[in-house]
Motif scaffolding. Structure first.
Motif, mmCIF file in Angstrom:
data_model
loop_
_atom_site.group_PDB
_atom_site.id
_atom_site.type_symbol
_atom_site.label_atom_id
_atom_site.label_comp_id
_atom_site.label_asym_id
_atom_site.label_seq_id
_atom_site.Cartn_x
_atom_site.Cartn_y
_atom_site.Cartn_z
ATOM 1 N N ARG A 179 0.820 -1.223 -0.034
ATOM 2 C CA ARG A 179 -0.106 -0.029 0.148
ATOM 3 C C ARG A 179 0.777 1.140 -0.048
ATOM 4 N N GLN A 180 0.366 2.548 -0.469
ATOM 5 C CA GLN A 180 0.917 3.713 -0.546
ATOM 6 C C GLN A 180 -0.025 4.637 -0.580
ATOM 7 N N THR A 181 0.569 5.957 0.412
ATOM 8 C CA THR A 181 -0.079 7.177 0.390
ATOM 9 C C THR A 181 0.369 7.878 -0.308
ATOM 10 N N PRO A 182 0.170 9.317 -0.759
ATOM 11 C CA PRO A 182 0.825 10.190 -1.258
ATOM 12 C C PRO A 182 2.252 10.704 -0.707
ATOM 13 N N ALA A 183 2.156 10.567 0.825
ATOM 14 C CA ALA A 183 3.071 11.246 1.629
ATOM 15 C C ALA A 183 4.166 10.114 1.767
ATOM 16 N N ASN A 184 4.100 8.890 1.687
ATOM 17 C CA ASN A 184 4.804 7.837 2.094
ATOM 18 C C ASN A 184 5.423 6.760 0.841
ATOM 19 N N GLU A 185 6.408 5.897 1.007
ATOM 20 C CA GLU A 185 6.832 5.214 0.186
ATOM 21 C C GLU A 185 5.894 4.063 0.266
ATOM 22 N N ARG A 186 6.070 3.175 -0.875
ATOM 23 C CA ARG A 186 5.286 2.023 -0.861
ATOM 24 C C ARG A 186 5.417 1.067 0.311
ATOM 25 N N LYS A 196 -10.084 -6.429 7.850
ATOM 26 C CA LYS A 196 -11.231 -6.285 9.110
ATOM 27 C C LYS A 196 -10.632 -5.101 10.269
ATOM 28 N N ASN A 197 -11.828 -4.620 10.783
ATOM 29 C CA ASN A 197 -11.217 -3.470 11.677
ATOM 30 C C ASN A 197 -10.392 -2.615 11.146
ATOM 31 N N LEU A 198 -10.864 -2.054 10.137
ATOM 32 C CA LEU A 198 -10.047 -1.053 9.345
ATOM 33 C C LEU A 198 -9.935 0.313 10.206
ATOM 34 N N LYS A 199 -8.884 0.863 10.058
ATOM 35 C CA LYS A 199 -8.447 1.996 10.793
ATOM 36 C C LYS A 199 -8.333 3.164 9.912
ATOM 37 N N VAL A 200 -8.437 4.242 10.416
ATOM 38 C CA VAL A 200 -8.094 5.534 9.441
ATOM 39 C C VAL A 200 -6.622 5.423 8.714
ATOM 40 N N HIS A 201 -5.666 5.046 9.521
ATOM 41 C CA HIS A 201 -4.417 4.898 8.738
ATOM 42 C C HIS A 201 -4.066 3.840 7.978
ATOM 43 N N ASP A 202 -5.223 2.956 7.625
ATOM 44 C CA ASP A 202 -5.074 1.816 6.683
ATOM 45 C C ASP A 202 -5.583 2.557 4.974
ATOM 46 N N THR A 203 -5.869 3.915 5.073
ATOM 47 C CA THR A 203 -6.089 4.737 3.955
ATOM 48 C C THR A 203 -5.078 4.643 3.039
ATOM 49 N N ALA A 204 -5.083 4.098 1.769
ATOM 50 C CA ALA A 204 -4.070 4.233 1.008
ATOM 51 C C ALA A 204 -4.560 3.354 -0.309
ATOM 52 N N MET A 205 -3.570 3.700 -1.445
ATOM 53 C CA MET A 205 -3.767 2.929 -2.586
ATOM 54 C C MET A 205 -3.156 1.498 -2.263
ATOM 55 N N TYR A 206 -3.791 0.362 -2.629
ATOM 56 C CA TYR A 206 -3.658 -0.917 -2.234
ATOM 57 C C TYR A 206 -3.129 -1.471 -3.855
ATOM 58 N N PHE A 207 -1.654 -2.233 -3.739
ATOM 59 C CA PHE A 207 -1.312 -2.893 -4.869
ATOM 60 C C PHE A 207 -0.925 -4.315 -4.722
ATOM 61 N N CYS A 208 -1.190 -5.136 -5.673
ATOM 62 C CA CYS A 208 -0.898 -6.401 -5.596
ATOM 63 C C CYS A 208 0.396 -6.722 -6.399
ATOM 64 N N TYR A 228 5.649 -8.582 -11.135
ATOM 65 C CA TYR A 228 4.546 -7.844 -11.832
ATOM 66 C C TYR A 228 3.626 -7.185 -10.946
ATOM 67 N N TRP A 229 3.314 -5.880 -11.232
ATOM 68 C CA TRP A 229 2.506 -5.146 -10.478
ATOM 69 C C TRP A 229 1.075 -4.812 -11.208
ATOM 70 N N GLY A 230 0.314 -4.411 -10.240
ATOM 71 C CA GLY A 230 -1.024 -4.041 -10.778
ATOM 72 C C GLY A 230 -1.153 -2.597 -10.440
ATOM 73 N N GLN A 231 -2.196 -1.985 -10.907
ATOM 74 C CA GLN A 231 -2.512 -0.457 -11.100
ATOM 75 C C GLN A 231 -3.056 0.154 -9.674
ATOM 76 N N GLY A 232 -3.379 -0.752 -8.692
ATOM 77 C CA GLY A 232 -3.809 -0.420 -7.710
ATOM 78 C C GLY A 232 -5.475 -0.156 -7.291
ATOM 79 N N THR A 233 -5.923 -0.146 -6.098
ATOM 80 C CA THR A 233 -7.258 0.218 -5.945
ATOM 81 C C THR A 233 -7.417 0.861 -4.683
ATOM 82 N N GLN A 234 -7.967 2.142 -4.489
ATOM 83 C CA GLN A 234 -8.194 3.032 -3.331
ATOM 84 C C GLN A 234 -8.863 2.448 -2.317
ATOM 85 N N VAL A 235 -8.231 2.761 -1.049
ATOM 86 C CA VAL A 235 -9.186 2.194 0.146
ATOM 87 C C VAL A 235 -9.086 3.582 0.872
ATOM 88 N N PHE A 236 -10.249 3.988 1.324
ATOM 89 C CA PHE A 236 -10.723 5.192 2.281
ATOM 90 C C PHE A 236 -11.386 5.017 3.458
#
Length: 115
Positions: A37-44, A83-95, A104-112
């Motif tokens: 996962r990755q947020t705009p402010a952080n590394e993957r 489960k039991n998601l927290k605010v800090h789990d907000t990120a773009m998630y990649f497989c 090989y990487w995917g393009q990501g799906t956003q979790v907010f």
């Protein structure tokens, strides 16, 4: 090679989501699979992995006990149950699929996650 993530969205803190990563173009059963996962402010950041041999799973400390990674070799798909998601789990998630040095990487799906 294609990896397509889905299942992201908006959820309240304490809620659940299940992400999917559908793959094609390579031999899924021989590849280890991971979620990052990755947020705009952080590394993957690595989240979880499942290997191709015995399905052994590993998790980062921040998600262990809340997230579960699984795979369906017949569907060439890897999942991340959250489960039991927290605010800090907000990120773009990649497989990611990996075998030796190949990745090989995917393009990501956003979790907010809202408070």
């Amino acid at each position: 090679v294609q990896l397509v993530e889905s299942g992201g969205g908006l959820v309240q803190a304490g809620g659940s989501l299940t992400l999917s990563c559908a793959t094609s173009g390579f031999t899924f059963r021989t590849h280890g699979m991971s979620w990052y996962r990755q947020t705009p402010a952080n590394e993957r950041e690595w989240v979880a992995s499942i290997d191709s041999v015995d399905g052994r799973t590993t998790y980062s400390d921040s998600v262990r006990g809340r997230f579960t990674i699984s795979r369906d070799n017949a569907k060439s798909t890897v999942y991340l149950q959250m489960k039991n998601l927290k605010v800090h789990d907000t990120a773009m998630y990649f497989c990611k699929a990996w075998f030796n040095v190949a990745q090989y990487w995917g393009q990501g799906t956003q979790v907010f996650v809202s408070s």
